[in-house]
Design a protein around this motif. Sequence first.
Motif, PDB file in Angstrom:
ATOM      1  N   SER A 233      -2.106  87.601  83.403  1.00 30.63           N
ATOM      2  CA  SER A 233      -3.153  86.584  83.428  1.00 30.63           C
ATOM      3  C   SER A 233      -2.694  85.400  82.592  1.00 30.63           C
ATOM      4  CB  SER A 233      -4.473  87.139  82.879  1.00 30.63           C
ATOM      5  OG  SER A 233      -4.308  87.616  81.556  1.00 30.63           O
ATOM      6  N   ALA A 234      -3.245  84.245  82.877  1.00 36.16           N
ATOM      7  CA  ALA A 234      -2.815  83.025  82.190  1.00 36.16           C
ATOM      8  C   ALA A 234      -3.195  83.067  80.717  1.00 36.16           C
ATOM      9  CB  ALA A 234      -3.437  81.806  82.853  1.00 36.16           C
ATOM     10  N   PRO A 235      -2.231  82.940  79.798  1.00 35.59           N
ATOM     11  CA  PRO A 235      -2.548  82.903  78.372  1.00 35.59           C
ATOM     12  C   PRO A 235      -3.412  81.688  78.029  1.00 35.59           C
ATOM     13  CG  PRO A 235      -0.207  83.298  78.742  1.00 35.59           C
ATOM     14  CD  PRO A 235      -0.786  82.896  80.047  1.00 35.59           C
ATOM     15  N   THR A 236      -4.130  81.791  76.925  1.00 37.44           N
ATOM     16  CA  THR A 236      -5.017  80.703  76.505  1.00 37.44           C
ATOM     17  C   THR A 236      -4.268  79.386  76.344  1.00 37.44           C
ATOM     18  OG1 THR A 236      -6.387  82.319  75.325  1.00 37.44           O
ATOM     19  CG2 THR A 236      -6.680  79.995  74.743  1.00 37.44           C
ATOM     20  N   ALA A 237      -3.028  79.455  75.885  1.00 40.93           N
ATOM     21  CA  ALA A 237      -2.249  78.247  75.608  1.00 40.93           C
ATOM     22  C   ALA A 237      -1.959  77.421  76.850  1.00 40.93           C
ATOM     23  CB  ALA A 237      -0.934  78.620  74.918  1.00 40.93           C
ATOM     24  N   VAL A 238      -2.073  78.013  78.039  1.00 47.43           N
ATOM     25  CA  VAL A 238      -1.709  77.288  79.256  1.00 47.43           C
ATOM     26  C   VAL A 238      -2.885  77.081  80.208  1.00 47.43           C
ATOM     27  CG1 VAL A 238       0.614  78.248  79.117  1.00 47.43           C
ATOM     28  CG2 VAL A 238      -1.064  79.322  80.612  1.00 47.43           C
ATOM     29  N   GLN A 239      -4.051  77.597  79.877  1.00 44.28           N
ATOM     30  CA  GLN A 239      -5.167  77.566  80.827  1.00 44.28           C
ATOM     31  C   GLN A 239      -5.604  76.154  81.182  1.00 44.28           C
ATOM     32  OE1 GLN A 239      -8.264  80.091  79.271  1.00 44.28           O
ATOM     33  NE2 GLN A 239      -7.199  81.990  79.827  1.00 44.28           N
ATOM     34  N   SER A 240      -5.682  75.271  80.183  1.00 45.54           N
ATOM     35  CA  SER A 240      -6.118  73.899  80.472  1.00 45.54           C
ATOM     36  C   SER A 240      -5.102  73.176  81.357  1.00 45.54           C
ATOM     37  CB  SER A 240      -6.333  73.118  79.171  1.00 45.54           C
ATOM     38  OG  SER A 240      -5.127  73.046  78.427  1.00 45.54           O
ATOM     39  N   LEU A 241      -3.812  73.402  81.126  1.00 47.13           N
ATOM     40  CA  LEU A 241      -2.778  72.781  81.953  1.00 47.13           C
ATOM     41  C   LEU A 241      -2.796  73.352  83.359  1.00 47.13           C
ATOM     42  CD1 LEU A 241       0.131  72.820  79.350  1.00 47.13           C
ATOM     43  CD2 LEU A 241      -1.110  70.799  80.152  1.00 47.13           C
ATOM     44  N   LEU A 242      -3.046  74.653  83.467  1.00 46.40           N
ATOM     45  CA  LEU A 242      -3.115  75.286  84.782  1.00 46.40           C
ATOM     46  C   LEU A 242      -4.284  74.719  85.588  1.00 46.40           C
ATOM     47  CD1 LEU A 242      -1.851  77.599  86.498  1.00 46.40           C
ATOM     48  CD2 LEU A 242      -3.636  79.091  85.575  1.00 46.40           C
ATOM     49  N   GLU A 243      -5.430  74.528  84.937  1.00 49.11           N
ATOM     50  CA  GLU A 243      -6.591  73.956  85.623  1.00 49.11           C
ATOM     51  C   GLU A 243      -6.332  72.512  86.020  1.00 49.11           C
ATOM     52  OE1 GLU A 243      -9.832  74.486  82.962  1.00 49.11           O
ATOM     53  OE2 GLU A 243      -9.937  76.674  83.243  1.00 49.11           O
ATOM     54  N   ARG A 244      -5.635  71.767  85.178  1.00 52.44           N
ATOM     55  CA  ARG A 244      -5.322  70.374  85.514  1.00 52.44           C
ATOM     56  C   ARG A 244      -4.449  70.310  86.756  1.00 52.44           C
ATOM     57  NH1 ARG A 244      -1.487  66.778  81.716  1.00 52.44           N
ATOM     58  NH2 ARG A 244      -0.009  68.275  82.590  1.00 52.44           N
ATOM     59  N   ASP A 245      -3.429  71.174  86.825  1.00 52.04           N
ATOM     60  CA  ASP A 245      -2.546  71.193  87.998  1.00 52.04           C
ATOM     61  C   ASP A 245      -3.307  71.588  89.261  1.00 52.04           C
ATOM     62  OD1 ASP A 245      -0.372  70.439  86.540  1.00 52.04           O
ATOM     63  OD2 ASP A 245       0.556  72.429  86.450  1.00 52.04           O
ATOM     64  N   THR A 246      -4.290  72.498  89.113  1.00 55.01           N
ATOM     65  CA  THR A 246      -4.981  73.040  90.274  1.00 55.01           C
ATOM     66  C   THR A 246      -6.117  72.146  90.757  1.00 55.01           C
ATOM     67  OG1 THR A 246      -4.469  75.271  89.484  1.00 55.01           O
ATOM     68  CG2 THR A 246      -6.177  75.071  91.173  1.00 55.01           C
ATOM     69  N   TYR A 247      -6.919  71.638  89.822  1.00 54.19           N
ATOM     70  CA  TYR A 247      -8.142  70.926  90.203  1.00 54.19           C
ATOM     71  C   TYR A 247      -8.067  69.414  90.012  1.00 54.19           C
ATOM     72  CZ  TYR A 247      -9.850  75.699  89.983  1.00 54.19           C
ATOM     73  OH  TYR A 247     -10.010  77.050  90.156  1.00 54.19           O
ATOM     74  N   ASP A 248      -7.067  68.943  89.303  1.00 55.82           N
ATOM     75  CA  ASP A 248      -6.913  67.506  89.091  1.00 55.82           C
ATOM     76  C   ASP A 248      -5.469  67.137  89.422  1.00 55.82           C
ATOM     77  OD1 ASP A 248      -7.269  64.884  88.398  1.00 55.82           O
ATOM     78  OD2 ASP A 248      -7.124  65.222  86.230  1.00 55.82           O
ATOM     79  N   PRO A 249      -5.116  67.162  90.712  1.00 61.27           N
ATOM     80  CA  PRO A 249      -3.714  67.070  91.110  1.00 61.27           C
ATOM     81  C   PRO A 249      -3.010  65.785  90.716  1.00 61.27           C
ATOM     82  CG  PRO A 249      -5.146  66.817  93.006  1.00 61.27           C
ATOM     83  CD  PRO A 249      -6.016  67.227  91.858  1.00 61.27           C
ATOM     84  N   LEU A 250      -3.730  64.696  90.521  1.00 63.62           N
ATOM     85  CA  LEU A 250      -3.103  63.452  90.081  1.00 63.62           C
ATOM     86  C   LEU A 250      -3.591  63.087  88.696  1.00 63.62           C
ATOM     87  CD1 LEU A 250      -3.103  61.140  93.234  1.00 63.62           C
ATOM     88  CD2 LEU A 250      -1.169  62.269  92.159  1.00 63.62           C
TER      89      LEU A 250
END
Length: 257
Positions: A233-250
Amino acid sequence: MAHSSRCLYKIGLSPTSLWLRLWVLFLLLGTCFSKSFIWQTWKRRNDFLFTDSCLTLSDVYRISLAWTVHFRGQVQPPSLVSAPLSEDVSWQPPHQGWFCLNTDAVVTAITSMGSIRGVIRGSSGEWIVGYTKQIGHVSPLQAELWSIFVGLEVAWSMGVEQLQVQTDCKQASNLVLSDSESSSIPIVRAIRSLRNRAWYTNLFRIPWNCNMVADALSKIITPQPYSLLLHESAPTAVQSLLERDTYDPLYRQHVLP
């Protein structure tokens, strides 16, 4: 001296032609090549003394030249560095049905200890698995190549059939995409062997700031040195970056051209 000459002729490189090439490279490439060649020669001597095996002088010449090209590519004169430009960049997901492997690596300047990290995501950007591992004393390029190799192994073990590899290391991508079957670097040949298995893989170089999820995994400490740690599962340290890549593509970033 006669024995050394016979060895050079045996590998298809006469002493005269070898030293002529070295002299030309010393003139053209200067200190960078000379340091690389001296280091590889010293390493060859130690390998011969302690393991009773060593590279041929031809391989020492080729490896020294390869590392010189790598290190010269890392540094630009200050006058040639362009000012940062602001432009829209984003992590690009793979096509439907494909998985994406993002790889990264870091080497500590003082100790030369390397660690690798990477993440496999689905075509919608969802987290599949991440990995981190310490790999000992390596160069930055070696670490990047090891991260690609380990990531490919993880993907293969999961049964992935279509994989896109994304790396922000230009030198690593060039080596992997070149004629790696005849490469003098073992890890490059190992990567080619993995990619030749019964699956589809491709590789792209991406800007470093499109690789932030893999980069953020460096904040995770591996409990057992040199052991591969998988993150299901995505560690806490990367969750915000993962969401940015997924839901805010630009998103706006400063990108060096």
